[in-house]
Design a protein around this motif. Sequence first.
Motif, mmCIF file in Angstrom:
data_model
loop_
_atom_site.group_PDB
_atom_site.id
_atom_site.type_symbol
_atom_site.label_atom_id
_atom_site.label_comp_id
_atom_site.label_asym_id
_atom_site.label_seq_id
_atom_site.Cartn_x
_atom_site.Cartn_y
_atom_site.Cartn_z
ATOM 1 N N GLY A 261 5.071 -81.980 47.935
ATOM 2 C CA GLY A 261 4.184 -80.840 48.095
ATOM 3 C C GLY A 261 3.543 -80.409 46.793
ATOM 4 O O GLY A 261 4.041 -80.707 45.701
ATOM 5 N N TYR A 262 2.424 -79.717 46.926
ATOM 6 C CA TYR A 262 1.775 -79.107 45.760
ATOM 7 C C TYR A 262 2.412 -77.744 45.532
ATOM 8 O O TYR A 262 2.818 -77.393 44.432
ATOM 9 C CB TYR A 262 0.274 -78.948 46.014
ATOM 10 C CG TYR A 262 -0.396 -78.049 45.002
ATOM 11 C CD1 TYR A 262 -0.610 -78.488 43.691
ATOM 12 C CD2 TYR A 262 -0.778 -76.750 45.336
ATOM 13 C CE1 TYR A 262 -1.188 -77.650 42.746
ATOM 14 C CE2 TYR A 262 -1.354 -75.914 44.402
ATOM 15 C CZ TYR A 262 -1.557 -76.363 43.107
ATOM 16 O OH TYR A 262 -2.127 -75.536 42.166
ATOM 17 N N TYR A 263 2.475 -76.982 46.622
ATOM 18 C CA TYR A 263 3.246 -75.739 46.607
ATOM 19 C C TYR A 263 4.107 -75.777 47.855
ATOM 20 O O TYR A 263 3.578 -75.800 48.968
ATOM 21 C CB TYR A 263 2.340 -74.501 46.623
ATOM 22 C CG TYR A 263 3.099 -73.209 46.837
ATOM 23 C CD1 TYR A 263 3.851 -72.668 45.801
ATOM 24 C CD2 TYR A 263 3.090 -72.559 48.066
ATOM 25 C CE1 TYR A 263 4.575 -71.494 45.995
ATOM 26 C CE2 TYR A 263 3.810 -71.390 48.258
ATOM 27 C CZ TYR A 263 4.554 -70.860 47.221
ATOM 28 O OH TYR A 263 5.272 -69.696 47.410
ATOM 29 N N ALA A 264 5.408 -75.845 47.675
ATOM 30 C CA ALA A 264 6.289 -75.933 48.832
ATOM 31 C C ALA A 264 7.285 -74.792 48.770
ATOM 32 O O ALA A 264 8.111 -74.719 47.860
ATOM 33 C CB ALA A 264 7.013 -77.261 48.874
ATOM 34 N N ARG A 265 7.148 -73.904 49.731
ATOM 35 C CA ARG A 265 7.993 -72.716 49.754
ATOM 36 C C ARG A 265 8.926 -72.792 50.947
ATOM 37 O O ARG A 265 8.507 -73.149 52.045
ATOM 38 C CB ARG A 265 7.097 -71.489 49.886
ATOM 39 C CG ARG A 265 7.828 -70.173 50.037
ATOM 40 C CD ARG A 265 6.788 -69.083 50.257
ATOM 41 N NE ARG A 265 7.373 -67.786 50.549
ATOM 42 C CZ ARG A 265 7.612 -66.841 49.645
ATOM 43 N NH1 ARG A 265 7.330 -67.067 48.380
ATOM 44 N NH2 ARG A 265 8.120 -65.675 49.990
ATOM 45 N N LEU A 266 10.168 -72.454 50.708
ATOM 46 C CA LEU A 266 11.137 -72.429 51.803
ATOM 47 C C LEU A 266 11.948 -71.143 51.708
ATOM 48 O O LEU A 266 12.588 -70.868 50.695
ATOM 49 C CB LEU A 266 12.083 -73.633 51.721
ATOM 50 C CG LEU A 266 13.211 -73.662 52.756
ATOM 51 C CD1 LEU A 266 12.681 -73.741 54.173
ATOM 52 C CD2 LEU A 266 14.150 -74.848 52.486
ATOM 53 N N ARG A 267 11.851 -70.369 52.748
ATOM 54 C CA ARG A 267 12.649 -69.162 52.846
ATOM 55 C C ARG A 267 13.882 -69.552 53.648
ATOM 56 O O ARG A 267 13.752 -69.974 54.788
ATOM 57 C CB ARG A 267 11.801 -68.120 53.581
ATOM 58 C CG ARG A 267 12.229 -66.722 53.514
ATOM 59 C CD ARG A 267 11.020 -65.755 53.575
ATOM 60 N NE ARG A 267 10.225 -65.804 54.773
ATOM 61 C CZ ARG A 267 10.401 -65.002 55.843
ATOM 62 N NH1 ARG A 267 11.372 -64.116 55.857
ATOM 63 N NH2 ARG A 267 9.611 -65.090 56.892
ATOM 64 N N THR A 268 15.061 -69.445 53.062
ATOM 65 C CA THR A 268 16.293 -69.843 53.746
ATOM 66 C C THR A 268 17.138 -68.602 53.981
ATOM 67 O O THR A 268 17.541 -67.952 53.022
ATOM 68 C CB THR A 268 17.103 -70.822 52.869
ATOM 69 O OG1 THR A 268 16.263 -71.906 52.510
ATOM 70 C CG2 THR A 268 18.309 -71.359 53.608
ATOM 71 N N GLU A 269 17.385 -68.291 55.242
ATOM 72 C CA GLU A 269 18.117 -67.059 55.525
ATOM 73 C C GLU A 269 19.270 -67.338 56.478
ATOM 74 O O GLU A 269 19.126 -68.092 57.425
ATOM 75 C CB GLU A 269 17.177 -66.018 56.164
ATOM 76 C CG GLU A 269 15.979 -65.709 55.279
ATOM 77 C CD GLU A 269 15.102 -64.579 55.795
ATOM 78 O OE1 GLU A 269 14.301 -64.067 55.010
ATOM 79 O OE2 GLU A 269 15.230 -64.206 56.988
ATOM 80 N N SER A 270 20.389 -66.699 56.197
ATOM 81 C CA SER A 270 21.535 -66.793 57.101
ATOM 82 C C SER A 270 22.000 -65.395 57.441
ATOM 83 O O SER A 270 22.374 -64.634 56.539
ATOM 84 C CB SER A 270 22.700 -67.507 56.408
ATOM 85 O OG SER A 270 22.760 -68.839 56.799
ATOM 86 N N LEU A 271 21.976 -65.067 58.699
ATOM 87 C CA LEU A 271 22.534 -63.791 59.134
ATOM 88 C C LEU A 271 23.923 -64.061 59.689
ATOM 89 O O LEU A 271 24.075 -64.781 60.675
ATOM 90 C CB LEU A 271 21.651 -63.161 60.215
ATOM 91 C CG LEU A 271 22.243 -61.910 60.889
ATOM 92 C CD1 LEU A 271 22.286 -60.727 59.930
ATOM 93 C CD2 LEU A 271 21.468 -61.542 62.147
ATOM 94 N N LEU A 272 24.928 -63.500 59.016
ATOM 95 C CA LEU A 272 26.293 -63.662 59.497
ATOM 96 C C LEU A 272 26.552 -62.507 60.445
ATOM 97 O O LEU A 272 26.920 -61.407 60.051
ATOM 98 C CB LEU A 272 27.256 -63.697 58.308
ATOM 99 C CG LEU A 272 26.922 -64.876 57.371
ATOM 100 C CD1 LEU A 272 27.610 -64.738 56.043
ATOM 101 C CD2 LEU A 272 27.254 -66.204 58.019
ATOM 102 N N ALA A 273 26.295 -62.800 61.717
ATOM 103 C CA ALA A 273 26.230 -61.730 62.710
ATOM 104 C C ALA A 273 27.584 -61.417 63.324
ATOM 105 O O ALA A 273 27.830 -60.297 63.753
ATOM 106 C CB ALA A 273 25.234 -62.107 63.804
ATOM 107 N N GLY A 274 28.454 -62.427 63.399
ATOM 108 C CA GLY A 274 29.734 -62.214 64.055
ATOM 109 C C GLY A 274 30.881 -62.235 63.060
ATOM 110 O O GLY A 274 30.808 -62.869 62.000
ATOM 111 N N GLU A 275 31.939 -61.545 63.393
ATOM 112 C CA GLU A 275 33.109 -61.491 62.527
ATOM 113 C C GLU A 275 33.618 -62.905 62.245
ATOM 114 O O GLU A 275 33.667 -63.750 63.142
ATOM 115 C CB GLU A 275 34.197 -60.658 63.219
ATOM 116 C CG GLU A 275 35.339 -60.328 62.287
ATOM 117 C CD GLU A 275 36.195 -59.179 62.799
ATOM 118 O OE1 GLU A 275 35.773 -58.497 63.758
ATOM 119 O OE2 GLU A 275 37.276 -58.977 62.235
#
Lengths: 440, 467
Positions: A261-275
């Motif tokens: 890529g020339y500009y490669a953006r990656l938003r990486t998100e983890s929601l730890l929703a459960g106990e």
Amino acid sequence: MSTFTPDASRALPGPDWLAERRLAASERLADLSWPSTDEEIWRYSRIDELDLDRFSPVPPEQLGAPGDELAPGGGPVAAEAGERSGLVVVRNGRVVHHSLDESLAAKGVQACGLATCDRADVEGLLGACSDASPDAFTVLHDAFLAGGAMVKVPAGVVVDKPIVVLHWSEGEGLASFPHTLVVAGDGAEFTVFDRFGSTDSHHAHAGHFVDAVVELVLGDGAHVRYVSVQEHGPHTWQIALQRAHVGRDASLRSSAVALGGYYARLRTESLLAGEGAESDLTAVYFGDGSQMLDFRTLQDHAAPHTRSDLLFKGAVEDRAQSVYSGLVRIRPGAQRATAFQTNRNLVLSEGAEAMSVPNLEIEADDVRCSHASTVGPLDDEQLYYLATRGVPPEEAERLIVLGFFDDVFERLPLPSLVAPLRRSVIEKIEHRDAVARASA
Amino acid sequence: MAVSGIDLGKYKLGWSDSTEDYVYTPKKGLNADIVREISHRKSEPEWMIKFRLNALTRFERKPMLEWFAKNMPHIDFDDIYYYLKPTEGQVSDWDMLPESMQRTYEKLGIPEAERKFLAGVTAQYDSETVYHRNRDDLAKTGVIFTDIDTAIREYPEIVRQYLGTVIPPGDNKFAALNSSVMSGGSFIYVPPGVHVEMPLQAYFRINAENAGQFERTLIIADEGSSVHYVEGCSAPVYSTDSLHSAVVELIAKPGSRIRYTTIQNWSPNVYNLVTKRARAETEATVEWIDGNLGSKLTMKYPAVVLVGPKAHGEVLSVAYAGEGQHQDAGAKMTHAAPETTSIIDSKSIAKDGGRTSYRGLVKVEAGAHHSKSHVRCDALILDDHSRSDTWPRMEVDEKDARIGHEATVSKVGDDQIFYLMSRGLTEQQATAMIVNGFIEPIIKTLPMEYAVELSRLIELNMEGAVG
């Protein structure tokens, strides 16, 4: 925004429910405020350079269609995914081929196209993650989503061999909207290998625009390994979101490899929703030429006894730039949460640049959180040691860089990728050395 | 586990004196007239009036930064007194101060500290310096230590050469505000090669309600010299808010060393919005030691711009946020020359719903090769309704630079408590000991007397309930 219009959205084929979803998003396009580097989450990025008017959505006749030839291999890493139990090939945002071991199909596993499965299969799942963290580009994505891959494993089913998804984008001046939806039923266990590639345009101002979304929905007790490899052409723009919702006692091991890529953006998100949910996020990135690789991460602890660990390691050479900006958020009540966040950067050339912004926002007291981040050149002492053992300097650099990446390679859920990744890293260094010799 | 045993408790410096005897009847609000009035009352030269008015224009034009505004409710800049003059002229004998004021300083322990270990003391009360005295031997060394207003009159050439060079009036909205209404603050010039052995101290007291205090401090350490400056602050408790917005500029010439210690203990109705920045030239060292205990909201990020090769910058910071408090502190290091080094060490404690934030930037400019920086932030959260944030930032534009950051956020470890209790300590004693150990690395950089003072401030009340 002259080309991303509701009319262009309406022209796309697909089932009615998908068309309705697109329409709802396309009606919001006119009111969207497009981001700029003034916003913290876009700081350091090349967003101000992005001229969407240079692109138009892939027209219906250029979307992939069943029966089209399978997408090109898409790079050396993707070619070595190894054995698999299922395959979904997506071209310009629509599935052209899908196959799955019969024994798995019999158990109710699905590896197919979003646009061709039943509405009931994706109801409440498609958009479940991306709607929880929207931005202008997820709205644009929803307005032009023509299809994409779906991998769904029912509760209690264990899949041994990886399911492979290949996304291929092509066409200068076009914008495509790849999507991967991964759904793990309670207690399901499996591995997904997701590859993103695009044409290698020779014109700096042509290129292709990729607006991708990956959603990972993990039911209680599910264990999912997910690897994405990005090998875009050098003039491709990518703005991608990968977001996971992890249920009770479930675990996600996710690795991202970013090379193109020339500009490669990656938003990486983890929601730890459960106990008791766990998330292990790793990334390997290597920028050369005038690339910018941009990562924004979120470890969001919304339940007690959750654990997250993040290790992002990258190198930049030539005039390449990298950005790492990550947040650990412990919400009130998420007691006994443990979160680690580590970002390490090697700067291999004069003129290359690495930014690192690790953040913590903690609103519970019974927690253990830490982060560490470093930016620096190769270690002189290591170079010296290798020199005393007769290792030539160029060879020494390669050894140290490979050694630098070693711990994150070891955490890749697909060991078969390690060898080709090492080769890609060496090729980038050799290419730089060759250019340096030619100009000397 | 309950940790109510650790408590800065009630604010203990919150009394106020009458303002009826003030020599200048104050007016609220900010405009060119009040700026001219302040300048006129100080008999300032023409260039200073221009400096102020220019800054006022910048203040009016400058928007509040978004992240800055996020922390703050609306500030009514027209509901603040910008100039409060409590006495006519300043004195060099505590007995010559009005009785109530004298009592205030006695209670704060300033005269006692002066007798014991200070080379010079300046005391500011609202907008003006009411007391200043240097030890006799200080003047013999050629050191100038005075309030900034006197310096503008008596050493205009030095002040004019440096004022606003490290923090220009347009730097940010509050720097512009300070530059237009500055009053009081310290001026120090240390000649080449002179080492000031004992600390110089300033004490800043806000007394009036709705007061704004805008002191301006300028310290110049000439080649090869060294100086340690200490400031303390406190204010009465009022139901309305007060604003403290200082600007501090340090210039460390080649080979010099400046240590700047702040023990901030504003009352919990003070907004403390301060700009502090140093310029460190070749082989100079600047250390900011920053203790933030008081105030409702503090936003302060001491900075060092390392402009000369081998310059070194340090920020050591301790913050405590109790009920209703937000300590948004941090540090900023700019490496603009080769072989420069910096260290940031931050410790914070949040309790009773308090919030501590670390906000920092380490920037390495292209060409600052072989620079090194290390940032470490540790936060303790003592209950489940307090909060801690860490927002560091590293921008590295140079290949040969080593930059590292580490941070931890935790509660007091159960295993640590258990160990100490197994040795016969109560839970409160154990917690107190661990908290003290946590801030120890910062405390030990203070002169002994201040270390004692800070430990006293982080008072450990052992009679809290165990839950």
